[in-house]
Motif scaffolding. Structure first.
Motif, mmCIF file in Angstrom:
data_model
loop_
_atom_site.group_PDB
_atom_site.id
_atom_site.type_symbol
_atom_site.label_atom_id
_atom_site.label_comp_id
_atom_site.label_asym_id
_atom_site.label_seq_id
_atom_site.Cartn_x
_atom_site.Cartn_y
_atom_site.Cartn_z
ATOM 1 N N ARG A 56 26.496 36.758 46.606
ATOM 2 C CA ARG A 56 26.704 37.271 45.253
ATOM 3 C C ARG A 56 27.844 38.289 45.224
ATOM 4 N NH1 ARG A 56 21.361 36.707 46.277
ATOM 5 N NH2 ARG A 56 20.036 35.584 44.804
ATOM 6 N N GLN A 57 28.073 38.955 46.350
ATOM 7 C CA GLN A 57 29.157 39.930 46.419
ATOM 8 C C GLN A 57 30.510 39.299 46.095
ATOM 9 O OE1 GLN A 57 28.749 43.234 46.988
ATOM 10 N NE2 GLN A 57 26.538 42.936 47.105
ATOM 11 N N LEU A 58 30.664 38.018 46.412
ATOM 12 C CA LEU A 58 31.951 37.347 46.210
ATOM 13 C C LEU A 58 32.310 37.205 44.735
ATOM 14 C CD1 LEU A 58 31.464 34.534 48.866
ATOM 15 C CD2 LEU A 58 32.983 36.509 49.066
ATOM 16 N N LEU A 59 31.316 37.262 43.853
ATOM 17 C CA LEU A 59 31.584 37.136 42.426
ATOM 18 C C LEU A 59 32.442 38.283 41.904
ATOM 19 C CD1 LEU A 59 28.012 36.050 41.293
ATOM 20 C CD2 LEU A 59 30.054 34.606 41.300
ATOM 21 N N TYR B 198 35.131 39.473 43.249
ATOM 22 C CA TYR B 198 36.512 39.400 43.743
ATOM 23 C C TYR B 198 37.189 38.159 43.152
ATOM 24 C CZ TYR B 198 34.852 42.945 46.947
ATOM 25 O OH TYR B 198 34.330 44.110 47.460
ATOM 26 N N PRO B 199 37.882 38.321 42.007
ATOM 27 C CA PRO B 199 38.415 37.166 41.269
ATOM 28 C C PRO B 199 39.297 36.226 42.080
ATOM 29 C CG PRO B 199 38.553 39.146 39.926
ATOM 30 C CD PRO B 199 38.124 39.589 41.290
ATOM 31 N N GLU B 200 40.163 36.759 42.943
ATOM 32 C CA GLU B 200 41.052 35.875 43.699
ATOM 33 C C GLU B 200 40.261 35.021 44.691
ATOM 34 O OE1 GLU B 200 44.277 37.926 45.511
ATOM 35 O OE2 GLU B 200 45.049 38.740 43.621
ATOM 36 N N VAL B 201 39.324 35.637 45.385
ATOM 37 C CA VAL B 201 38.479 34.895 46.319
ATOM 38 C C VAL B 201 37.612 33.906 45.551
ATOM 39 C CG1 VAL B 201 36.613 35.081 48.014
ATOM 40 C CG2 VAL B 201 38.453 36.775 47.982
ATOM 41 N N ARG B 202 37.048 34.375 44.457
ATOM 42 C CA ARG B 202 36.185 33.529 43.635
ATOM 43 C C ARG B 202 36.919 32.275 43.174
ATOM 44 N NH1 ARG B 202 34.715 36.952 38.966
ATOM 45 N NH2 ARG B 202 36.530 36.044 37.962
ATOM 46 N N ASP B 203 38.176 32.442 42.777
ATOM 47 C CA ASP B 203 38.948 31.311 42.285
ATOM 48 C C ASP B 203 39.182 30.280 43.390
ATOM 49 O OD1 ASP B 203 40.337 30.236 39.935
ATOM 50 O OD2 ASP B 203 42.130 30.387 41.179
ATOM 51 N N GLN B 204 39.451 30.754 44.607
ATOM 52 C CA GLN B 204 39.648 29.830 45.729
ATOM 53 C C GLN B 204 38.364 29.076 46.058
ATOM 54 O OE1 GLN B 204 42.184 31.284 49.143
ATOM 55 N NE2 GLN B 204 41.912 33.217 48.067
ATOM 56 N N ILE B 205 37.233 29.762 45.975
ATOM 57 C CA ILE B 205 35.948 29.115 46.234
ATOM 58 C C ILE B 205 35.679 28.043 45.186
ATOM 59 C CG2 ILE B 205 33.445 29.485 46.246
ATOM 60 C CD1 ILE B 205 34.042 32.253 47.481
ATOM 61 N N ILE B 206 35.951 28.373 43.926
ATOM 62 C CA ILE B 206 35.726 27.406 42.854
ATOM 63 C C ILE B 206 36.601 26.178 43.059
ATOM 64 C CG2 ILE B 206 35.973 26.986 40.380
ATOM 65 C CD1 ILE B 206 33.524 28.632 41.232
ATOM 66 N N TRP C 276 28.159 29.739 40.194
ATOM 67 C CA TRP C 276 29.128 28.829 40.798
ATOM 68 C C TRP C 276 29.093 27.471 40.119
ATOM 69 C CZ3 TRP C 276 32.255 31.648 43.529
ATOM 70 C CH2 TRP C 276 31.763 32.773 44.214
ATOM 71 N N ALA C 277 27.892 26.990 39.837
ATOM 72 C CA ALA C 277 27.755 25.697 39.165
ATOM 73 C C ALA C 277 28.363 25.739 37.771
ATOM 74 C CB ALA C 277 26.276 25.312 39.078
ATOM 75 N N ALA C 278 28.174 26.852 37.063
ATOM 76 C CA ALA C 278 28.725 26.967 35.711
ATOM 77 C C ALA C 278 30.248 26.894 35.730
ATOM 78 C CB ALA C 278 28.268 28.277 35.074
ATOM 79 N N MET C 279 30.860 27.562 36.707
ATOM 80 C CA MET C 279 32.324 27.550 36.785
ATOM 81 C C MET C 279 32.855 26.185 37.214
ATOM 82 S SD MET C 279 33.216 31.414 38.163
ATOM 83 C CE MET C 279 31.849 31.627 39.312
ATOM 84 N N VAL C 280 32.145 25.521 38.124
ATOM 85 C CA VAL C 280 32.551 24.182 38.549
ATOM 86 C C VAL C 280 32.426 23.199 37.384
ATOM 87 C CG1 VAL C 280 31.942 22.234 40.031
ATOM 88 C CG2 VAL C 280 32.030 24.533 40.986
ATOM 89 N N ALA C 281 31.308 23.252 36.671
ATOM 90 C CA ALA C 281 31.109 22.358 35.535
ATOM 91 C C ALA C 281 32.178 22.573 34.470
ATOM 92 C CB ALA C 281 29.716 22.572 34.938
ATOM 93 N N ASP C 282 32.553 23.831 34.261
ATOM 94 C CA ASP C 282 33.578 24.129 33.271
ATOM 95 C C ASP C 282 34.920 23.523 33.689
ATOM 96 O OD1 ASP C 282 34.432 25.739 30.854
ATOM 97 O OD2 ASP C 282 35.773 26.579 32.362
ATOM 98 N N ARG C 283 35.290 23.652 34.951
ATOM 99 C CA ARG C 283 36.568 23.097 35.432
ATOM 100 C C ARG C 283 36.576 21.570 35.325
ATOM 101 N NH1 ARG C 283 39.368 26.487 39.269
ATOM 102 N NH2 ARG C 283 39.125 28.642 38.532
ATOM 103 N N LEU C 284 35.432 20.948 35.612
ATOM 104 C CA LEU C 284 35.355 19.487 35.604
ATOM 105 C C LEU C 284 35.001 18.916 34.238
ATOM 106 C CD1 LEU C 284 33.510 18.833 38.994
ATOM 107 C CD2 LEU C 284 35.929 18.444 38.472
#
Length: 213
Positions: A41-44, A46-54, A79-87
């Motif tokens: 949850r800590q990774l949420l 850090y926007p730059e890291v978060r974006d790479q994970i997504i 994480w699922a919400a951000m992936v679903a949004d991108r796809l």
């Protein structure tokens, strides 16, 4: 450039999402003693890291040709919400157990029936909680080809459980990669690395030797 398993392991160590304490082990909710504690949850924060994970999760999900992205509650949900949004796909989330009031649902969101669902999880330990979520999706009539997770402890019992369930498991980084990264950074010495390897080979015996379950 895509995030490598070593990159993610380095980020986990850098932001303090993973703590390694071979000499003063943590106690998990199960009562097991463990030399490692992971809080993705800590990774949420850090926007730059978060974006790479997504980006990595999107690529892994897209390769499975899903029609639904599901998140394992609670840590897999953002994480699922951000992936679903991108796809641009429907998104649901799965509770550990059904609600004891209202509609009594375990899978929240659109009905999973007829969907090909990829389940997003933040962490795999024994794998049992993730597989319970996957089975809930199957019970609604969804196909679940794989679980995608940020990190796995790589425990043998988890690998066996996923094989027996007939569900794939993809991870962005692993215990083995993180151990090597921690040693390279001077966070772990050789004795610490040996302690972590001994724990992973037999978590129960290691825990009992230190007063755990």
């Amino acid at each position: 450039m895509p995030m490598s398993p070593g990159d993610l392991a380095g980020c986990l160590l850098q932001v303090g999402a993973v703590r390694l304490q071979p000499l003063e082990p943590f106690t998990w909710a199960s009562g097991l003693k463990s030399p490692i504690y992971c809080d993705n949850r800590q990774l949420l924060g850090y926007p730059e890291v978060r974006d790479q994970i997504i980006e990595a999760l999107v690529a892994g999900s897209a390769a499975l040709e899903p029609t639904l992205i599901a998140g394992a509650a609670t840590a897999g949900v953002p994480w699922a919400a951000m992936v679903a949004d991108r796809l641009k796909l429907p998104m649901a989330y799965v509770r550990p157990t059904p609600k004891n009031h209202g509609m009594g649902r375990q899978v929240e969101g659109p009905l999973a029936r007829g969907h090909r669902a990829v389940l997003i999880e933040d962490l795999i330990s024994t794998g049992m909680s993730s597989l319970k979520c996957a089975e809930a999706l199957r019970a609604e009539g969804a196909e679940v080809p794989s679980v995608l997770a940020l990190f796995s402890y790589g425990l043998p019992q988890a690998d066996q459980a996923f094989r027996e369930a007939g569900i794939g498991l993809g991870v962005l980084s692993s215990f083995e990669v993180l151990s090597k990264e921690a040693e390279a950074r001077g966070i772990l010495d050789a004795a610490g690395s040996e302690a972590l390897a001994a724990w992973r080979s037999d978590t129960v015996a290691w825990s009992r030797a230190r007063g755990g379950a």
